[in-house]
Design a protein around this motif. Structure first.
Motif, PDB file in Angstrom:
ATOM      1  N   TRP A 240       0.855  -1.179   0.000  1.00 46.15           N
ATOM      2  CA  TRP A 240       0.000   0.000   0.000  1.00 46.15           C
ATOM      3  C   TRP A 240       0.892   1.230   0.000  1.00 46.15           C
ATOM      4  O   TRP A 240       1.925   1.249   0.656  1.00 46.15           O
ATOM      5  CB  TRP A 240      -0.881  -0.026   1.250  1.00 46.15           C
ATOM      6  CG  TRP A 240      -1.725   1.183   1.440  1.00 46.15           C
ATOM      7  CD1 TRP A 240      -2.984   1.391   0.941  1.00 46.15           C
ATOM      8  CD2 TRP A 240      -1.390   2.358   2.179  1.00 46.15           C
ATOM      9  NE1 TRP A 240      -3.442   2.634   1.327  1.00 46.15           N
ATOM     10  CE2 TRP A 240      -2.481   3.255   2.090  1.00 46.15           C
ATOM     11  CE3 TRP A 240      -0.273   2.756   2.894  1.00 46.15           C
ATOM     12  CZ2 TRP A 240      -2.481   4.492   2.694  1.00 46.15           C
ATOM     13  CZ3 TRP A 240      -0.273   4.000   3.502  1.00 46.15           C
ATOM     14  CH2 TRP A 240      -1.371   4.852   3.399  1.00 46.15           C
TER      15      TRP A 240
ATOM     16  N   THR B 201      -4.567   7.422  -0.899  1.00 45.31           N
ATOM     17  CA  THR B 201      -3.999   6.180  -1.427  1.00 45.31           C
ATOM     18  C   THR B 201      -3.720   6.306  -2.913  1.00 45.31           C
ATOM     19  O   THR B 201      -4.573   6.762  -3.675  1.00 45.31           O
ATOM     20  CB  THR B 201      -4.972   5.004  -1.182  1.00 45.31           C
ATOM     21  OG1 THR B 201      -5.172   4.867   0.219  1.00 45.31           O
ATOM     22  CG2 THR B 201      -4.438   3.707  -1.758  1.00 45.31           C
TER      23      THR B 201
ATOM     24  N   SER C  54      -1.807   3.530  -4.377  1.00 43.79           N
ATOM     25  CA  SER C  54      -1.611   2.161  -4.827  1.00 43.79           C
ATOM     26  C   SER C  54      -1.916   1.194  -3.690  1.00 43.79           C
ATOM     27  O   SER C  54      -1.515   1.422  -2.550  1.00 43.79           O
ATOM     28  CB  SER C  54      -0.159   1.982  -5.286  1.00 43.79           C
ATOM     29  OG  SER C  54       0.136   0.634  -5.518  1.00 43.79           O
ATOM     30  N   SER C  55      -2.641   0.141  -4.006  1.00 42.49           N
ATOM     31  CA  SER C  55      -2.827  -0.957  -3.054  1.00 42.49           C
ATOM     32  C   SER C  55      -2.912  -2.244  -3.857  1.00 42.49           C
ATOM     33  O   SER C  55      -3.506  -2.283  -4.935  1.00 42.49           O
ATOM     34  CB  SER C  55      -4.071  -0.747  -2.192  1.00 42.49           C
ATOM     35  OG  SER C  55      -5.203  -0.572  -2.991  1.00 42.49           O
ATOM     36  N   ARG C  56      -2.288  -3.283  -3.305  1.00 45.18           N
ATOM     37  CA  ARG C  56      -2.187  -4.541  -4.045  1.00 45.18           C
ATOM     38  C   ARG C  56      -1.956  -5.672  -3.062  1.00 45.18           C
ATOM     39  O   ARG C  56      -1.291  -5.504  -2.049  1.00 45.18           O
ATOM     40  CB  ARG C  56      -1.006  -4.444  -5.004  1.00 45.18           C
ATOM     41  CG  ARG C  56      -0.745  -5.700  -5.793  1.00 45.18           C
ATOM     42  CD  ARG C  56       0.422  -5.491  -6.712  1.00 45.18           C
ATOM     43  NE  ARG C  56       0.767  -6.726  -7.368  1.00 45.18           N
ATOM     44  CZ  ARG C  56       1.090  -6.840  -8.635  1.00 45.18           C
ATOM     45  NH1 ARG C  56       1.127  -5.777  -9.403  1.00 45.18           N
ATOM     46  NH2 ARG C  56       1.395  -8.001  -9.141  1.00 45.18           N
TER      47      ARG C  56
ATOM     48  N   GLU D 193      -5.395  -5.653  -7.525  1.00 46.37           N
ATOM     49  CA  GLU D 193      -5.043  -4.252  -7.288  1.00 46.37           C
ATOM     50  C   GLU D 193      -6.289  -3.435  -7.008  1.00 46.37           C
ATOM     51  O   GLU D 193      -7.373  -3.773  -7.478  1.00 46.37           O
ATOM     52  CB  GLU D 193      -4.328  -3.681  -8.513  1.00 46.37           C
ATOM     53  CG  GLU D 193      -2.976  -4.302  -8.758  1.00 46.37           C
ATOM     54  CD  GLU D 193      -2.221  -3.608  -9.865  1.00 46.37           C
ATOM     55  OE1 GLU D 193      -2.038  -2.379  -9.769  1.00 46.37           O
ATOM     56  OE2 GLU D 193      -1.823  -4.297 -10.813  1.00 46.37           O
TER      57      GLU D 193
END
Length: 168
Positions: A65, A72, A74-76, A106
């Protein structure tokens, strides 16, 4: 060899034959963590970074993250099986050398669905590390298609254990 992220092993062998994951924690900026997995080795590099290592065959969930001043970015989540030195693998940032990727999702709404599903597997009495690899592929495909994944029940888990025993 092409520029494809999947490689056959021609690199020098890893001295410990383990898969290494670099975790970073910079509060409210970058957070990399392991949601589940049997950690074989944990090395602290400094107050913000660690290297976690997994033995070949171990399954783990790696969450990444990142945010900036506006929220935010990016989160994956990736669920990965650590590979043996002779196995092909897919490269993955912060994972050396890479692994057999069972699930990759993602976007925070979908990542949170996966985390809830992991909690449900735990709640069913199964350690997510021991769940059938095909189940994590199923979860990936269903969430990617906007569908709900099937529940992982103790009955499904017993069937997986029997199949694994037969396949030897």
């Amino acid at each position: 060899m092409t520029d494809s992220p999947t490689h056959q092993r021609h690199d020098p062998p890893r001295p410990d034959n383990m898969t290494h994951v670099q975790l970073t924690w910079i509060e409210k900026r970058i957070e990399h963590w392991i949601r589940f997995g049997r950690i074989a080795k944990d090395e602290i590099l400094d107050r913000r970074r660690r290297i976690i290592s997994f033995r070949p065959g171990a399954v783990f969930a790696f969450v990444r993250w990142a945010a900036n001043d506006y929220g935010t970015i990016s989160s994956r989540i990736d669920i990965v099986r650590a590979v043996r030195a002779s196995e092909p693998f897919t490269t993955l940032p912060f994972v050396q050398p890479g692994g057999d990727i069972l699930l990759t999702i993602e976007g925070w709404p979908k990542v949170s669905q996966v985390l809830a599903h992991i909690d449900a597997v735990d709640g069913a009495g199964v350690d997510p590390c021991d769940a059938a690899p095909d189940h994590w592929r199923h979860v990936h495909n269903r969430i990617a298609a906007g569908q709900l994944p099937r529940a992982y029940t103790m009955e499904r888990h017993r069937a997986w254990l029997k199949r694994r025993e037969i396949e030897g």
